[in-house]
Design a protein around this motif. Sequence first.
Motif, short mmCIF file in Angstrom:
data_model
loop_
_atom_site.label_atom_id
_atom_site.label_comp_id
_atom_site.label_asym_id
_atom_site.label_seq_id
_atom_site.Cartn_x
_atom_site.Cartn_y
_atom_site.Cartn_z
N ILE B 234 0.83 -1.22 0.00
CA ILE B 234 0.00 0.00 0.00
C ILE B 234 0.86 1.27 0.00
O ILE B 234 0.37 2.36 0.30
N PRO B 237 -0.59 4.20 -2.67
CA PRO B 237 -1.72 5.04 -2.22
C PRO B 237 -1.40 5.86 -0.97
O PRO B 237 -1.88 6.99 -0.84
N VAL B 238 -0.59 5.31 -0.09
CA VAL B 238 -0.25 6.06 1.12
C VAL B 238 0.65 7.25 0.78
O VAL B 238 0.50 8.35 1.33
N LYS B 240 0.63 8.83 -2.04
CA LYS B 240 -0.26 9.81 -2.67
C LYS B 240 -1.02 10.59 -1.62
O LYS B 240 -1.18 11.82 -1.70
N ALA B 241 -1.55 9.88 -0.63
CA ALA B 241 -2.30 10.54 0.44
C ALA B 241 -1.43 11.57 1.15
O ALA B 241 -1.86 12.69 1.43
#
Lengths: 301, 301, 301, 301
Positions: B234, B237-238, B240-241
Motif C-alpha cells: 500500500i 496510495p499512502v 499519494k495521500a
Amino acid sequence: TIRHLFKQIFKASLELQQDDHKKTLLVSRKDHPQDTVVMVGDEPVGNHRKTVVAGPCSVESEEQVRKVAESMKRQGLRLLRGGAFKPRTSPYDFQGLGEEGLRILRRVADEFDLKVVSEIVNPADMELAVKYVDVIQIGARNMQNFELLKAAGSVRTPVFLKRGMSATVEELLFAAEYIVSRGNRQVILCERGIRTYEKWTRNTLDISAVPLLKQESHLPVFVDISHATGRRDILLPVAKAALAAGADGIMVEVHPEPAVALSDAHQQIDIPQFEKLISDLRESGLLSESQDPASVASSGK
Amino acid sequence: TIRHLFKQIFKASLELQQDDHKKTLLVSRKDHPQDTVVMVGDEPVGNHRKTVVAGPCSVESEEQVRKVAESMKRQGLRLLRGGAFKPRTSPYDFQGLGEEGLRILRRVADEFDLKVVSEIVNPADMELAVKYVDVIQIGARNMQNFELLKAAGSVRTPVFLKRGMSATVEELLFAAEYIVSRGNRQVILCERGIRTYEKWTRNTLDISAVPLLKQESHLPVFVDISHATGRRDILLPVAKAALAAGADGIMVEVHPEPAVALSDAHQQIDIPQFEKLISDLRESGLLSESQDPASVASSGK
Amino acid sequence: TIRHLFKQIFKASLELQQDDHKKTLLVSRKDHPQDTVVMVGDEPVGNHRKTVVAGPCSVESEEQVRKVAESMKRQGLRLLRGGAFKPRTSPYDFQGLGEEGLRILRRVADEFDLKVVSEIVNPADMELAVKYVDVIQIGARNMQNFELLKAAGSVRTPVFLKRGMSATVEELLFAAEYIVSRGNRQVILCERGIRTYEKWTRNTLDISAVPLLKQESHLPVFVDISHATGRRDILLPVAKAALAAGADGIMVEVHPEPAVALSDAHQQIDIPQFEKLISDLRESGLLSESQDPASVASSGK
Amino acid sequence: TIRHLFKQIFKASLELQQDDHKKTLLVSRKDHPQDTVVMVGDEPVGNHRKTVVAGPCSVESEEQVRKVAESMKRQGLRLLRGGAFKPRTSPYDFQGLGEEGLRILRRVADEFDLKVVSEIVNPADMELAVKYVDVIQIGARNMQNFELLKAAGSVRTPVFLKRGMSATVEELLFAAEYIVSRGNRQVILCERGIRTYEKWTRNTLDISAVPLLKQESHLPVFVDISHATGRRDILLPVAKAALAAGADGIMVEVHPEPAVALSDAHQQIDIPQFEKLISDLRESGLLSESQDPASVASSGK
C-alpha cells in the motif's frame, strides 16, 4: 537446522490458513475480483467514481435540510445525509426527530432529486427505514451491533457501514460480511477515524485502511472526513488525502448555521465553506466535475 | 444565565491561554508565517517542494548502498538515507555498522552527488556525525531523548525529527522547539505513524498530523511511508495521500534485496519497486518530474 | 483433515519458537527461576518484599527534600527518589537542578540513612551519577534510549527501569536485557501506565503487566502509582491493587507543598497524605510494618 | 498578572461546570452518596460485598452448564453466567443457542438455587429475557447500543453493563444513565479491559477505572477478569488486584472442558482451576468465605 525448517512450515501453514480464511468471505476480492458498484437508485457508487455524501449531522427542520439540499443540487451532488435517530453519549442530549426526521429528508430529497442516507439504530426500525431512505447508515457505535447488521442484511436497500470507534479493519470486513451473508450485497464501507491518544483531532483517521479495504474487498470505500477530524480547518487536505488514497467518496457534515447546531457544532461546515471545499477538490482533479451520472461515466477514473 | 456567562468566560480564557502559549514557540507560524526552507547543501527542502528521502533501513555494505544511490541518481532524487547506528528492540539484533556505516554513506553520496540522511542516537556522537552527514535523523524512539535534541540544537546541520511512537502532534512540536531554541532552525518534521490496536499495519499513519503541522508550524513536514505502514503493497496510495495532504516529502526504505536485509525485511522495497513507485507518483502529478533544484524551482507548487 | 493437521504443526512450531526465544534472554525466568533480589546498599529489593520508593518529582531545595526524608525515616522507608535531571515536554519548563540536585539528595539521604533513586538522562552522565546515587532511574521516555541502557549496563549500580509510554511488556523486557547483557544484573522493572484514550487518568495502569513480568522474569517489579494515575484521589486503591497483583513495591511522588511544585503539581501528595497512604496500606496487610531489613525478613511474604 | 487571574477564573468556571454536570446524573454519588445494593432475587450485590459471577462463555448444553453450577453451589457462589445470544466477530462463528440457551440456564439455576446472568443483544428480546434471567447482561460491543440500553431501562430486572471496548469511564457512566433515567436503577457496572497495543493480554485492564467508578457513582462495580486478560495464567493476581482496588465482585468464565469450548477456548478455566482460584482468593482474605447472604452480612467489609 530444525529451527529453520519449523519456521518455514510455520509460515507456510500460516499463509495457508489465512488464504483459506479470506477465501470464505463474500466481501473478499478473492472470489469477486471486480469492484462492486452500489446502485443508489440511479446513482452508481464505487468503482473509483468519486462520490460526496453531505448534509447536517442531525435533521433539525425542513428549512435546515432544504438549504443544504439546494446547495448540493447546485453543485451536482446527489447523496444527502441527515440524522433522524441520533446515538448520543448522554441520554440528555438531543436524540433526533425520529420518523419525522426521515419524512423531512424524503420530502426534501424528492424535491431536489437527491438520495437519502440516514442512520438506523434499532433492528425493529428497518422496515420503517426502507420506506424513507435510499441508503441505511450504520454508525460507528453500532458496527458490532450484530442484530442490526442482520436486519440490514435482510432488506435490499444499500447500507453505508461505518468502522467502529476502535474496530480493526478486519473486524469491519466481518461486520460487512454479516450483511452480505444475509443476502444484501449493496454495502459501502466507511473509515471514520479510530480512537487514540492524539488530542488535536476528534479521532485518528487511519488512511491506510482505505487501500487495505480496497485491496481486500470489492466493496466501495468512503471516508467520513468530519468525524475523522472533528475540526473544519483541515477538511480540505484530509479530503484530498482520502481521495488520493483511493477512496470512492467522502462524507462531510454540512449545516446552514453550525454554531446553533444541536449536535457536532464544532465540526460541521456552513454552506459557503462546503461549496469552497467541493470546488477546491474539483480544481485539484481529485473529484470529478459533476456527479451527474452521465458526466461521471464519461470522466472515468 | 450565570452558567452561560461562565461558559463564555471559560472559552475566552481558554483561547487566550492557548494563543498565548503557541505564540511563544519558535517553531510556530505565529511569529514566522512564511514556510522555512531547509537547505541541505544546495538542495532546498520545504515550501511545498516535494522531496523524496530514500535508502536502506541499515547500511550493510558499500555495494548495497551504491545500488540504491545509482537508482536515485537515475531518478533525479538526491537525499540518501541509511542507518549506521540502529536502535533495535533486542540487544541481540544487528546494531548497525556505526562510524564505518557513515563513512560508506558519505563516500557513495559524494560519488553520486547525493546528500546523506542518517540517524544519530548518542548526544556524544553529534560532532562525529556532522563530519559525515548532511541531515541528522532523530528517530521515533528518541523524540523525547531531550539530551539528544539539545545536542542536535547545538550544531548547524539540518535535523530530520520523527514523531515518537505515541507522541501527540503537540509533543512533536515541543521536541522540535528543543532543537530550534538552541539555535538550529533547520528542522524537518516527520510523521511516521503512531501505535494503535490496528494490526494490519505496523503503525497507524496519522494523516491529519500533516495539515495540522503545516498549519501550526513553518517547518517542512514529511511522511515516512515505510514505518507508517510496515508493508509494501500500500506504499503508493499512502504516498499519494501524504503528498495530497500537503506533505513536503516522503521517506521510503529501499534495499537491493529486501529478503536478506538485516532489519525491516518486510517493509523495504527493491529497486524496481522503488522506481515504479516514483514513476507512478510523478504520473499522478503529486510528485514533480525531477528534484534537480533548477527544475523543481520552475515547477512551483 | 489436512487443515487440522497444519493447525497442529503450526501451533507446535509456534510454541517451539517462542520457547526458544524466551530461553535466550538473561532477564527470563527460564534459566533463572529464582527471584533476583537487588541489593541497594544494605537494603534488599524484590522477592516479594514490599518496598516503597518515595520523594518529590523534582529536587527543588535541600529543605524540600529533607522534609520528605524525615517523614520517610519516621515511617521506616528507605528509598528516596528525586529528579535532578528532568525530561520535560517543553524546553521552557523547569529542567532540574542537575548535579546540584544529586548533591542535595546524597547529603539528605546520608543524614537520614536513606538510599537515593534518581533519573539519569545522558549516557555521558553515568560516571557522575554513580558518585551520588544508589539507584539509577531510567524514565519512560528513555526506555528505548539504547545508548543510555548500554551505559547503565556498564556500571554496577542498580537500575530502576520504567516502561515506556507505549511500550509493550515484551519491549520492556528487551530494554532490561540491554542492561543485563552488558553485565549489570541489578535491574528493577517498573510499570507506570501506558498512553490510551482514557482521559480521567494521566495514563492507563496496565495492572496485568505486573503478574506477566513476574512470571516471565526474575527481576523485581514495581508500580509507579503517581504517573499511572496522575491524580491523588485514587492512589490508595491503586497501590493496593499493585501490591495485591504481586508487585514488589510502589513508587509515589511526595512533595511538602504540591501546590507550588515546579513539576507534576497535580499528582504529588503532601506529607500527611503520604503518611496516611502508608499507614492505610500497612493496615490492609498489603505492606509490611517496616522496611527495616531485619523486620521485613521476619514478616515474610 | 492578568494571565494568572484568567487562569483562576478559568479553573473556577471549569470546576463549576463539571460540578454542575456531574450533579445532574442519576448514577452520580452527588445526589446519592450511599452505595446502591442491587438485589438479584434474594442475593444482594454491591456495597463492598464481594460477589463472583461465573459460568461458561457460551451455553452449549445442559450437561455443560450443570457441571459449572454444581461447582458453584459447592463453593457457595450464586450468580451463574452463560451466553445464549453470542455477539461474534464473524457471522460464521457459533452464535449461541438463543432462547433454548436461556431455558437451560433457568432450569439448571433453579435446580441449584442460583441466579442467571445472561447477555441480551436485541431490544426486542427484552420481554423474553425477563422470563428467564435474573440479570440482563449488556456486553462491551453494545455499551453504546442506545436502543438496547433504553429497552433495559424499561424493565425492572437488574442490568450488568460492561464497559465498551474503547469507551471512557465517563461514557460508561452515561451509558448507565440511559438505563437509570428510564427508571431501572438496578445497574451493575463492569470494567472488562480496553483495547490497546499491548499484545500479551487480550485487553488492557484499566484498574484505575474501579476506584474512579466507585468514587463517581453509587452503583456496584465488577471486573471481568477473563476478558480483561484473555489468559488463564494471571487470573489469580488480576482478581486480587480487582478486589483490592475496591471492586464489588468479579466475573470469570468457567467451562468443564475449555479445550473444546465453542468460544473463548483460550481464556476459560476448567472446574478444578476455578475452585483453586476461589479458594486462593478466600485464603487471601480478599473474598469472603461464602456468599450466603447471612454469612456475608456478618463478615462485613
